[in-house]
Design an enzyme around this catalytic site. Structure first.
Site, PDB file in Angstrom:
ATOM      1  N   HIS A 164     -13.640 -42.220  19.770  1.00 35.88           N
ATOM      2  CA  HIS A 164     -14.228 -42.217  18.429  1.00 35.88           C
ATOM      3  C   HIS A 164     -15.710 -41.920  18.526  1.00 35.88           C
ATOM      4  O   HIS A 164     -16.375 -42.466  19.404  1.00 35.88           O
ATOM      5  CB  HIS A 164     -14.039 -43.593  17.773  1.00 35.88           C
ATOM      6  CG  HIS A 164     -14.727 -43.696  16.455  1.00 35.88           C
ATOM      7  ND1 HIS A 164     -14.226 -43.095  15.317  1.00 35.88           N
ATOM      8  CD2 HIS A 164     -15.897 -44.295  16.096  1.00 35.88           C
ATOM      9  CE1 HIS A 164     -15.057 -43.337  14.307  1.00 35.88           C
ATOM     10  NE2 HIS A 164     -16.077 -44.066  14.750  1.00 35.88           N
ATOM     11  N   VAL A 222       0.841  -1.194   0.000  1.00 38.83           N
ATOM     12  CA  VAL A 222       0.000   0.000   0.000  1.00 38.83           C
ATOM     13  C   VAL A 222       0.879   1.248   0.000  1.00 38.83           C
ATOM     14  O   VAL A 222       1.803   1.369   0.808  1.00 38.83           O
ATOM     15  CB  VAL A 222      -0.952  -0.011   1.218  1.00 38.83           C
ATOM     16  CG1 VAL A 222      -1.688   1.314   1.346  1.00 38.83           C
ATOM     17  CG2 VAL A 222      -1.935  -1.168   1.091  1.00 38.83           C
TER      18      VAL A 222
HETATM   19  P1  AMP Z   1       1.178  -9.154  11.750  1.00 37.02           P
HETATM   20  O1  AMP Z   1       2.440  -8.456  12.177  1.00 37.02           O
HETATM   21  O2  AMP Z   1       1.211 -10.649  11.828  1.00 37.02           O
HETATM   22  O3  AMP Z   1      -0.055  -8.580  12.398  1.00 37.02           O
HETATM   23  O4  AMP Z   1       1.010  -8.844  10.188  1.00 37.02           O
HETATM   24  C1  AMP Z   1       1.001  -7.558   9.635  1.00 37.02           C
HETATM   25  C2  AMP Z   1       1.177  -7.688   8.118  1.00 37.02           C
HETATM   26  O5  AMP Z   1       1.021  -6.418   7.482  1.00 37.02           O
HETATM   27  C3  AMP Z   1       2.560  -8.203   7.728  1.00 37.02           C
HETATM   28  O6  AMP Z   1       2.410  -9.405   7.028  1.00 37.02           O
HETATM   29  C4  AMP Z   1       3.134  -7.082   6.846  1.00 37.02           C
HETATM   30  O7  AMP Z   1       3.870  -7.597   5.760  1.00 37.02           O
HETATM   31  C5  AMP Z   1       1.895  -6.365   6.340  1.00 37.02           C
HETATM   32  N1  AMP Z   1       2.161  -4.982   5.904  1.00 37.02           N
HETATM   33  C6  AMP Z   1       2.911  -4.048   6.550  1.00 37.02           C
HETATM   34  N2  AMP Z   1       2.936  -2.862   5.838  1.00 37.02           N
HETATM   35  C7  AMP Z   1       2.190  -3.058   4.709  1.00 37.02           C
HETATM   36  C8  AMP Z   1       1.826  -2.224   3.554  1.00 37.02           C
HETATM   37  N3  AMP Z   1       2.250  -0.945   3.419  1.00 37.02           N
HETATM   38  N4  AMP Z   1       1.038  -2.776   2.601  1.00 37.02           N
HETATM   39  C9  AMP Z   1       0.593  -4.057   2.727  1.00 37.02           C
HETATM   40  N5  AMP Z   1       0.908  -4.877   3.765  1.00 37.02           N
HETATM   41  C10 AMP Z   1       1.687  -4.402   4.751  1.00 37.02           C
END
Ligand code: AMP
Ligand code: FAD
Length: 478
Positions: free
Chosen positions: A451, A245
């Site tokens: 089971h 994004v």
């Molecule tokens: P978590 O830390 O498991 O909650 O996952 C957060 C996710 O957001 C991670 O997999 C990151 O790769 C993703 N993420 C962080 N910044 C962006 C961005 N700018 N666009 C898309 N995904 C993102």
């Protein structure tokens, strides 16, 4: 009231309040400091987990699953339900009642254990002094033989998608939307993005999840992650990997999200956007520079394996220290620290902390995954078994997914288990118990499993590790 306690705990989340209760049980005079207050100026106990995390998200996951069942799956059972309606405000009231019930329960436990609850923000100063600043800005100074830092975490914000609390929300906002968005965007395909995306998808939103990484659930076992991706796609979750994004444009009605996929720029318009890109430790102003405590560049407090910081008598537990940001991990650290303060040589086995994604079906794991064992050069055995071949799974119409058990090729000791499928969290918990007892796959093979139960998939996966599963044709597993 004396201003000195044997233990002061800062933060009343699952790490902090559990630590405080165990300290009190061990006879230590204990105070618990919490900075959040409700409209009546009473401290809001229970932290992220009880108020805006585990509990409200599971309440909505369960409500939304019931709605999805009534809308679709019940007809497979020959049950016709006409005029299924959805009342989001009522669903939210139910969720709030559950939160109130549990936070009230914590308040009762603290009182029963004679723990002094202090309302305000706590800051550790030098010499285990704690300064408390209340909502009016009044300060008071306390001292303790031991201080436990348990201030938790908060959602990460990213510059391209600032939270406005209306069109663009974080996980807290996503737990209290007032209506079902027709189109919902989610940034981040991590645990929180998948769970909250699932809630609103089941309630009728068309959900698109944008994930910057190319790999889906990289911390999970690859085979289980692939299988999960297939199941989620079948459910209609549109997960776009490699989608970074880059910016959002908000109008009063909608939000347009720009993202790059490879070299190509794309955009999508949604009614709402959830930003779920991770959490960061809440360590701002938690301790003074001369307190003796230090943290890394991301704000995680440095601790040893027993959660002791570099300052004598100061400990840190839960989301503010290394390791997975999970309520149960923090709680057990809290117990370990209480025991250590009391003089016992308590430890925590970090190798067997389960992690769970509460989608439907659930995804759960404990121990090593297959790619980790390969990277470490461990000679291992694999046993997998699909739920499709389990009688109870067929009877329930829950046949997606599999159980996978990894064990040492020489000693047969279980090294990890990975499940996507019905009751995955509870099945993995069986392996947590087995691993804690240093069990082998043979131990599981020799046990009697009821089971028909979903647990039979655990038994069959253990049998499959030695090519002796009964209810499928045994083929080499690696
Ligand atoms: P978590 O830390 O498991 O909650 O996952 C957060 C996710 O957001 C991670 O997999 C990151 O790769 C993703 N993420 C962080 N910044 C962006 C961005 N700018 N666009 C898309 N995904 C993102
Ligand atoms: P927290 O729960 O964040 O509590 C910290 C407390 O400290 C807060 O009440 C805060 O107000 C207070 N505080 C902070 N600074 C100060 C200060 N200076 N003075 C006084 N008080 C202070 N985990 C799971 O294991 N299972 C799940 O299913 C799960 N689902 C989740 C779903 C969502 C949507 C989210 C956001 C999280 C989820 N988590 C889940 C993660 C879980 O909530 C956290 O790991 C857990 O709450 C961390 O506990 P903690 O005690 O370290 O911190």
């Amino acid at each position: 009231m004396s201003n000195h306690f044997e233990v002061i705990v800062i933060g009343s989340g699952p790490a902090g309040y559990v630590c405080a209760i165990r300290c009190a049980q061990l006879g230590l005079s204990t105070a618990l400091i919490e900075k959040e207050t409700d409209t009546g100026d009473k401290p809001v106990l229970g932290g992220t987990c009880l108020n805006v995390g585990c509990i409200p998200s599971k309440a909505l996951l369960d409500s939304s699953q019931r709605y999805a069942d009534a809308k679709g799956h019940l007809s497979e059972h020959g049950i016709g339900v006409n005029d299924v309606t959805l009342n989001i405000p009522e669903m939210m009231v139910r969720k709030e009642k559950i939160v109130a019930q549990l936070t009230g329960g914590v308040a009762g436990l603290l009182k029963h254990n004679k723990i002094t609850v202090l309302s305000g923000a706590g800051q550790l100063l030098a010499g285990r002094q704690v300064e408390l600043t209340d909502a009016e800005g009044q300060t008071a100074l306390y001292t303790a033989d031991n201080v436990v830092l348990a201030s938790g975490s908060e959602p990460v914000e990213i510059p391209p998608a600032p939270i406005d609390g209306d069109r663009v929300v974080d996980s807290t906002g996503a737990l209290c939307l007032d209506s079902v968005p027709a189109r919902l965007g989610v940034i981040g395909a991590g645990v929180i993005g998948l769970e909250l995306g699932s809630v609103w998808a089941r309630l009728g939103s068309e959900v698109v999840i944008l994930e910057a990484m190319e790999q889906f659930l990289p911390a999970m076992d690859e085979q289980i992650a692939k299988e999960s991706a297939k199941i989620f796609a079948k459910q209609g979750l549109d997960i776009r990997l490699g989608a970074r994004v880059t910016g959002v444009e908000v109008t009063p009605e909608q939000v347009t999200v720009g993202y790059s996929l490879g070299d190509v720029e794309h955009s999508e318009t949604f009614d709402r956007l959830i930003v779920a890109v991770g959490r960061r430790p809440r360590t701002d102003k938690l301790f003074s520079g001369d307190s003796g405590v230090s943290m890394d560049e991301r704000g995680f407090v440095f601790v040893n394996e027993h959660c002791a910081t570099e300052a004598p008598g100061v400990w840190a537990v839960g989301d503010i220290v290394r390791g997975p940001m999970l309520a149960h991990k923090g709680s057990e650290e809290g117990v370990m620290v209480a025991e250590r303060i009391h003089g016992k040589a308590a430890q925590l086995n970090y190798e067997v902390v389960p992690s769970i994604i509460y989608t439907h079906p659930e995804v759960a794991a404990v121990g090593k995954n297959e790619q980790e064992l390969k990277a470490e050069g461990v000679d291992y055995k694999v046993g997998t078994f699909p739920f499709a071949a389990i009688g109870r799974a067929q009877a329930s119409g829950e046949t997606d997914g599999l159980v996978k058990i990894l064990s040492d090729a020489d000693s047969d000791q279980i090294l990890g288990a990975h499940v996507v499928g019905p009751s995955a969290a509870d099945l993995v918990q069986q392996i947590v118990i087995a691993m804690e007892m240093a069990a082998s796959t043979e131990d599981l093979q020799l046990m009697v499993f009821g089971h028909p139960t979903m647990s039979e998939a655990v038994h069959e996966a253990a049998l499959a590790a030695d090519g002796r599963a009964i209810h499928m044709v045994n083929r080499p597993q690696r």
